[in-house]
Write a protein that holds these residues in place. Structure first.
Motif, PDB file in Angstrom:
ATOM      1  N   GLU A 427       0.803  -1.025   0.090  1.00 45.45           N
ATOM      2  CA  GLU A 427      -0.086  -0.206   0.222  1.00 45.45           C
ATOM      3  C   GLU A 427       0.341   0.997   0.016  1.00 45.45           C
ATOM      4  O   GLU A 427       0.015   2.204  -0.034  1.00 45.45           O
ATOM      5  N   ASP A 428       2.114   0.957   0.116  1.00 43.26           N
ATOM      6  CA  ASP A 428       2.695   2.426   0.027  1.00 43.26           C
ATOM      7  C   ASP A 428       4.623   2.597  -1.280  1.00 43.26           C
ATOM      8  O   ASP A 428       5.180   3.098  -1.345  1.00 43.26           O
ATOM      9  N   LEU A 429       3.715   1.706  -1.982  1.00 44.17           N
ATOM     10  CA  LEU A 429       4.438   1.698  -3.164  1.00 44.17           C
ATOM     11  C   LEU A 429       4.790   3.418  -3.838  1.00 44.17           C
ATOM     12  O   LEU A 429       3.539   3.978  -4.329  1.00 44.17           O
ATOM     13  N   PRO A 430       5.855   3.283  -4.194  1.00 45.69           N
ATOM     14  CA  PRO A 430       5.984   4.427  -4.790  1.00 45.69           C
ATOM     15  C   PRO A 430       5.267   5.214  -5.884  1.00 45.69           C
ATOM     16  O   PRO A 430       5.203   4.373  -6.920  1.00 45.69           O
ATOM     17  N   SER A 431       4.575   6.405  -5.969  1.00 47.17           N
ATOM     18  CA  SER A 431       3.709   6.540  -7.750  1.00 47.17           C
ATOM     19  C   SER A 431       5.590   7.742  -8.062  1.00 47.17           C
ATOM     20  O   SER A 431       5.736   8.468  -8.189  1.00 47.17           O
ATOM     21  N   ILE A 432       5.743   6.670  -9.382  1.00 44.69           N
ATOM     22  CA  ILE A 432       7.211   7.108 -10.718  1.00 44.69           C
ATOM     23  C   ILE A 432       6.257   7.072 -11.807  1.00 44.69           C
ATOM     24  O   ILE A 432       5.024   6.212 -12.211  1.00 44.69           O
ATOM     25  N   PRO A 433       6.521   7.696 -12.581  1.00 47.29           N
ATOM     26  CA  PRO A 433       6.335   8.642 -13.601  1.00 47.29           C
ATOM     27  C   PRO A 433       6.871   7.645 -15.100  1.00 47.29           C
ATOM     28  O   PRO A 433       7.380   6.365 -14.329  1.00 47.29           O
ATOM     29  N   LYS A 434       5.474   6.959 -15.161  1.00 46.72           N
ATOM     30  CA  LYS A 434       5.498   5.524 -16.705  1.00 46.72           C
ATOM     31  C   LYS A 434       7.402   5.915 -16.985  1.00 46.72           C
ATOM     32  O   LYS A 434       6.948   4.620 -17.649  1.00 46.72           O
ATOM     33  N   GLY A 435       6.949   6.753 -18.132  1.00 36.78           N
ATOM     34  CA  GLY A 435       8.838   7.176 -18.644  1.00 36.78           C
ATOM     35  C   GLY A 435       9.423   6.332 -17.657  1.00 36.78           C
ATOM     36  O   GLY A 435      10.646   5.700 -18.870  1.00 36.78           O
ATOM     37  N   LEU A 436       9.993   6.602 -16.727  1.00 38.48           N
ATOM     38  CA  LEU A 436      10.858   6.338 -15.650  1.00 38.48           C
ATOM     39  C   LEU A 436      11.232   4.543 -15.409  1.00 38.48           C
ATOM     40  O   LEU A 436      11.772   4.593 -15.307  1.00 38.48           O
ATOM     41  N   ILE A 437       9.160   4.874 -15.634  1.00 35.85           N
ATOM     42  CA  ILE A 437       9.215   3.017 -15.740  1.00 35.85           C
ATOM     43  C   ILE A 437       9.499   2.652 -16.092  1.00 35.85           C
ATOM     44  O   ILE A 437      10.131   1.190 -16.473  1.00 35.85           O
ATOM     45  N   LEU A 438       9.349   2.336 -17.914  1.00 36.80           N
ATOM     46  CA  LEU A 438       9.711   2.491 -18.702  1.00 36.80           C
ATOM     47  C   LEU A 438      11.000   1.712 -18.899  1.00 36.80           C
ATOM     48  O   LEU A 438      11.790   0.631 -19.507  1.00 36.80           O
ATOM     49  N   ASN A 439      11.812   3.270 -18.789  1.00 36.39           N
ATOM     50  CA  ASN A 439      13.380   2.629 -19.190  1.00 36.39           C
ATOM     51  C   ASN A 439      13.810   2.099 -17.909  1.00 36.39           C
ATOM     52  O   ASN A 439      14.938   1.698 -18.311  1.00 36.39           O
ATOM     53  N   ALA A 440      13.976   1.853 -16.878  1.00 32.28           N
ATOM     54  CA  ALA A 440      14.217   0.872 -15.484  1.00 32.28           C
ATOM     55  C   ALA A 440      13.889  -0.226 -16.302  1.00 32.28           C
ATOM     56  O   ALA A 440      14.660  -0.680 -16.407  1.00 32.28           O
ATOM     57  N   LEU A 441      12.596  -0.640 -16.774  1.00 33.40           N
ATOM     58  CA  LEU A 441      12.374  -2.119 -17.741  1.00 33.40           C
ATOM     59  C   LEU A 441      13.224  -2.080 -18.482  1.00 33.40           C
ATOM     60  O   LEU A 441      13.615  -3.318 -18.870  1.00 33.40           O
ATOM     61  N   GLN A 442      13.350  -1.224 -19.346  1.00 27.29           N
ATOM     62  CA  GLN A 442      14.526  -1.632 -20.648  1.00 27.29           C
ATOM     63  C   GLN A 442      16.081  -2.138 -20.082  1.00 27.29           C
ATOM     64  O   GLN A 442      16.389  -2.885 -20.623  1.00 27.29           O
ATOM     65  N   ARG A 443      16.462  -1.546 -18.915  1.00 29.90           N
ATOM     66  CA  ARG A 443      17.421  -1.844 -18.436  1.00 29.90           C
ATOM     67  C   ARG A 443      17.537  -2.818 -17.698  1.00 29.90           C
ATOM     68  O   ARG A 443      18.723  -3.984 -18.041  1.00 29.90           O
ATOM     69  N   PHE A 444      16.428  -2.800 -16.952  1.00 28.34           N
ATOM     70  CA  PHE A 444      16.235  -4.717 -16.507  1.00 28.34           C
ATOM     71  C   PHE A 444      15.904  -5.722 -17.246  1.00 28.34           C
ATOM     72  O   PHE A 444      16.697  -6.981 -17.337  1.00 28.34           O
ATOM     73  N   GLN A 445      15.876  -5.905 -18.591  1.00 23.66           N
ATOM     74  CA  GLN A 445      15.406  -6.487 -19.363  1.00 23.66           C
ATOM     75  C   GLN A 445      16.708  -7.394 -19.912  1.00 23.66           C
ATOM     76  O   GLN A 445      16.988  -7.807 -20.303  1.00 23.66           O
ATOM     77  N   TYR A 446      17.645  -5.839 -20.408  1.00 28.60           N
ATOM     78  CA  TYR A 446      19.264  -6.798 -20.524  1.00 28.60           C
ATOM     79  C   TYR A 446      19.651  -7.374 -19.567  1.00 28.60           C
ATOM     80  O   TYR A 446      20.384  -8.121 -19.856  1.00 28.60           O
TER      81      TYR A 446
END
Length: 922
Positions: A427-446
């Protein structure tokens, strides 16, 4: 949300649906199939003439006027119809996003022609009203909704139509406009994800896997503890050296302090640190008193000395979350959720400097900077959110590069997982912009595609599990995550299973805005999710037991609504589930839940289970596993009687009942599986449940009686079915069964009488009985004693303690009872002595009537300060009394009682007299 899957018009009886229970919709609405807005699963019923009338009158006059207002509002051109362009406007107004052409076409396709079967690509008023009545019907329509046994796990009771307020009605209409949308509504999905309750939710101060932590030997730990004690005597000297202008001296002292602060490296678990809590807390307190953090902030700005920056960051990393000691009350300033150390770090203005250091050309400095920020953000969402606003995520994500070594990726991925939710409640998960999340996911995909380091993979997968909900996941990422499920590392498998479980749960959200398209779940299956889950279920060994449990939980989520039962059967999951029931005591209860859900599906699924998987025999055999003699109960509670898993029994009964309901239509072939062997297993189960077990608690006896009645009722139904279909040998079978049922009825009556008698004999005030009676269950070859314990003003008596238990064994038993380590003392010749292995014989000689009297005292005096905070933190306990508690090792409760006793017995007295009195006590 419903999904278009057109088929020819259905005959008067519904045709068999496909492998999954999401039945197709016909143009004439002969078979209605949609996702319930409350997430309750599949709802199927046939619309006849009478149902049509009820649907047409589903709304009151007031409600229909409101609905016409909405229709006219959407019909911009006043043509009396709603086309795709008009529908797009209202959907965009409601969701804030432009709907896709596919979602609009799907909406119109499902509504258009639902009255007369004629499709013109637009929505007429009558079509709109009828479709809307079907959408709201489960909530306030008086039309009865039938729920065939073969299509759902549980039925919906008939409800009467309440009068909706205008606001509630319009909220329902608004949800209808977006219910067909294949949602990519990111914010709504993220909000829904925050409400999910993870089954392995972290609590307290559990340490997460970090990086490069190597187990220390007992010799290393002992030496480190002595070094800390020595450092406590030198902390003033160390502080002066750090604050001095002599650079070599300051560098050497900083490096020395960083080594001393590395508590988690030597004692990685909170329980280990609890054993040495007094030393560790004093170390952190002295560092705080010395104002060293402000001096470190100056070192971090010295770009010419990277090694000094690195050691300063290490100290901040260890210092920020506090000592993290087990059993620390949440209201203690030393609890990691508090901000005592973190506020100190923030107040010296060092955070922007640390963020900038993540761009340092020196790899150890930038990785340690990321770790330090994560330490500040951990366990406290307020601190984490402030750091996110200060812009720490972007440079941290940028550290994941194709040429990054694994020594850099480990701490960086761990830090990112902390920021994205690893040490915080959902219930305390952060509010992070979608663009930043997509960028992070691309790095994690690598990382998941190229890196083969287990710790880095765990960290990356953990972070991704918090980011993927609400994001359209590429197929290659799903495929790789499925492949990683078989990576031979249980922590990674557990994280990935939880991730898939969360994504599947989103598909059955109660909020129609947040429905994950069923197509995405099907994509999981096509890319190998169920195949990998089957491999996990087939693993053997206790070390993978928790992974099997997580896998069963994922499968249970998939079968809960009965939607994907066909897919699970095609994936051949039944055999490993049955194997788990037979061999894995830890996981069998969850596997049985899955089997029960599978028997609640369609008739063709049940036929497959019965005829191809012989599920009737497997369920009957499971009755033999319901009764165990738990060694843990014996070791801790001296209880050696039987233990039943009543939920396990109830699930077996429910599964067999589901099969029998289908057997009514299947005839002789189906009933042949309910043969004599199956009936014998059920009879044996009744016998076990009705055995006279005086050792069983009364509540368990009542539960066993209820379970026995359910099995008895099931046997009677089997007998009736055999009498109806009359398979070979039915007469003898039914005759024997009739006699057995009569015997069971007599036993049930006796059992009920015995329970009533025991209920009448039980003590009226059970709180006055503190002894644990085990006299009927002792080993006749073992000599037992009684132990009376006085602790914190309370006396407890324990009977049935083996005389040869020894000091260590007795301490373990008392630890379970009192919840903390205690020192044992016995009285000899009027004096109290410590109970140790060397004095055990003396203690045995002091017994009277095989009874040993002991005085207990908290083993670790440092915890007194924690209890002081808990009991007197807001009550204003005097400083001298708090100090007295720490000096004597008493708990705050003990000091409080002694103070009251002292005041009443001496009619007043000063603190010095009280101190002498307390320290003189044994």
């Amino acid at each position: 949300a419903p999904h278009a899957n057109p088929t020819p018009r259905a005959p008067p009886s519904p045709p068999p649906p496909p492998a999954h229970t999401h039945a197709a919709q016909t143009p004439g609405f002969d078979v209605v199939s949609r996702r319930s807005p409350r997430g309750t699963g599949e709802v199927e019923w046939r619309m006849n003439v009478e149902d049509q009338k009820k649907a047409n009158s589903a709304f009151s006059d007031e409600e229909e006027r409101e609905i016409k207002k909405v229709f006219s509002m959407v019909d911009k051109d006043g043509s009396g119809t709603i086309d795709a362009s008009e529908l797009a406007i209202i959907v965009k107004n409601l969701t804030g996003t432009q709907p896709s052409k596919e979602s609009l076409d799907m909406f119109i396709q499902k509504v258009d022609g639902n009255v007369d079967g004629e499709k013109d690509g637009k929505i007429q008023w009558e079509e709109f009203r009828k479709a809307l009545s079907e959408w709201v019907q489960p909530d306030f329509s008086s039309a009865k909704v039938s729920t065939p046994r073969a299509s759902r796990k549980r039925g919906r009771a008939e409800v009467q139509p309440p009068r909706f307020s205008r606001a509630k009605l319009h909220k329902k209409i608004a949800s209808f406009f977006v219910c067909f949308k294949q949602s990519d509504d990111f914010d709504a999905l993220r909000l829904r994800f925050r409400s999910l309750e993870h089954k392995n939710k972290k609590t307290g101060m559990q340490d997460e896997i970090q990086w490069g932590r190597q187990a220390k030997s007992s010799e290393d730990k002992a030496k480190y503890l002595e070094d800390i004690k020595s450092a406590l005597n030198r902390i003033g000297e160390v502080s002066r050296a750090i604050h001095s202008d002599n650079f070599p001296q300051a560098k050497s002292a900083t490096k020395y302090l960083a080594k001393m602060m590395a508590v988690t490296e030597y004692y990685p678990t909170p329980e280990e640190r609890f054993e040495h809590s007094d030393v560790i807390i004093r170390l952190f307190s002295r560092v705080k008193e010395s104002n060293i953090i402000r001096r470190l902030s100056q070192f971090l700005k010295d770009k010419a000395h990277a090694e000094l920056q690195y050691e300063s960051l290490r100290i901040i990393t260890y210092y920020a979350p506090g000592p993290r000691i087990a059993h620390t009350p949440k209201n203690s300033p030393n609890h990691p959720s508090k901000m005592m150390h973190k506020n100190e770090i923030a107040q010296v203005g060092v955070i922007p400097t640390i963020i900038e250091l993540m761009k340092s050309p020196v790899m150890p400095v930038r990785t340690q900077a990321a770790a330090a920020l994560a330490a500040v953000a951990s366990y406290n969402h307020e601190a984490r959110d402030k750091l996110i606003k200060m812009g720490c995520i972007e440079p941290m994500v940028a550290l994941i590069r194709p040429n990054s070594p694994k020594d850099e990726l480990r701490p960086v991925t761990w830090a990112l997982s902390v920021f994205f939710g690893r040490t915080h409640a959902t219930e305390d998960l952060p509010s992070i912009p979608k663009g930043l999340i997509l960028n992070a996911l691309q790095r994690f995909q690598y990382i998941i595609e190229r890196i083969n380091d287990k710790e880095t993979l765990v960290n990356a997968a953990c972070a991704m599990s918090y980011l993927l909900p609400g994001v359209k996941i590429p197929d290659d990422v799903i495929k790789r995550l499925c492949q990683l499920l078989t990576y031979p590392y249980p922590p990674l498998q557990g994280v990935l299973l939880r991730c898939f479980d969360d994504l599947v749960q989103l598909q059955s959200s109660e909020d129609p805005y947040c429905l994950l398209p069923e197509k995405q779940i099907k994509t999981f299956f096509e890319l190998g999710l169920l195949e990998q889950v089957r491999k996990l279920l087939e693993q053997v060994g206790s070390e993978t037991s928790e992974v099997r449990l997580r896998a069963c939980e994922l499968v249970a989520t998939l079968t809960q609504e009965g939607i994907y039962v066909g897919d699970l059967l095609n994936a051949k999951l039944i055999r490993p589930l049955v194997q788990i029931i037979n061999t894995d005591e830890f996981v069998r209860f969850k596997a049985m839940e899955v089997i029960t859900d599978c028997t609640s599906g369609l008739a063709n699924h049940i036929r497959f289970l019965v005829e191809k998987k012989d599920i009737v025999k497997a369920l009957a055999n499971s009755f033999s596993l319901m009764k165990t003699y738990d060694k843990v109960l014996g070791n801790f509670y001296n209880y050696y009687g039987p233990s039943f898993n009543f939920s396990f029994i109830n699930n077996i009964v429910k599964a067999l009942s589901n099969l029998l309901r289908v057997a009514e239509d299947q005839g002789e072939i189906f009933m042949s599986y309910f043969d004599k062997d199956v009936m014998k297993k059920m009879k044996d189960a009744i016998g076990s449940l009705l055995e006279e077990e005086k050792s069983m608690p009364l509540g368990d006896q009542k539960s066993s009686l209820e379970c026995a009645k359910k099995v008895r009722k099931l046997l009677a139904v089997i007998g009736e079915q055999h009498s109806r279909v009359r398979i070979q040998g039915w007469e003898q079978m039914c005759s024997t069964l009739k006699k057995d049922l009569q015997d069971f009825d007599a036993k049930l009556r006796r059992k009920e009488s015995e329970i009533r008698r025991r209920s009448a004999q039980k003590p009226k005030d059970r709180s006055q009985s503190t002894s644990h009676d085990t006299k009927d269950y002792r080993d006749p070859n073992v000599e037992y004693i009684t132990v009376k314990c006085l602790y914190d003003g309370e006396e407890r008596t324990f009977t049935g303690i083996p005389k040869n238990i020894g000091v260590a064994g007795l301490e373990n038993k008392l630890l379970v009872s009192f919840g903390r380590d205690v020192l044992l003392r016995f009285k000899e010749d009027g004096k109290w002595k410590d109970l140790t292995p060397s004095t055990w014989g003396l203690a045995m000689d002091t017994m009277i009537n095989d009874t040993l009297e002991l005085f207990l005292k908290a083993k670790y005096g440092s915890t007194a300060s924690f209890q002081t905070n808990q009991y007197f933190g807001s009550g204003g306990q005097p400083d001298w009394m708090r100090k007295l508690a720490m000096d004597t090792g008493f708990t705050a409760n003990e000091v409080h009682k002694l103070f009251k006793y002292f005041k009443s017995s001496t009619k007043g007295g000063d603190e010095m007299e009280l101190g002498v009195f307390c320290k003189a006590l044994p």
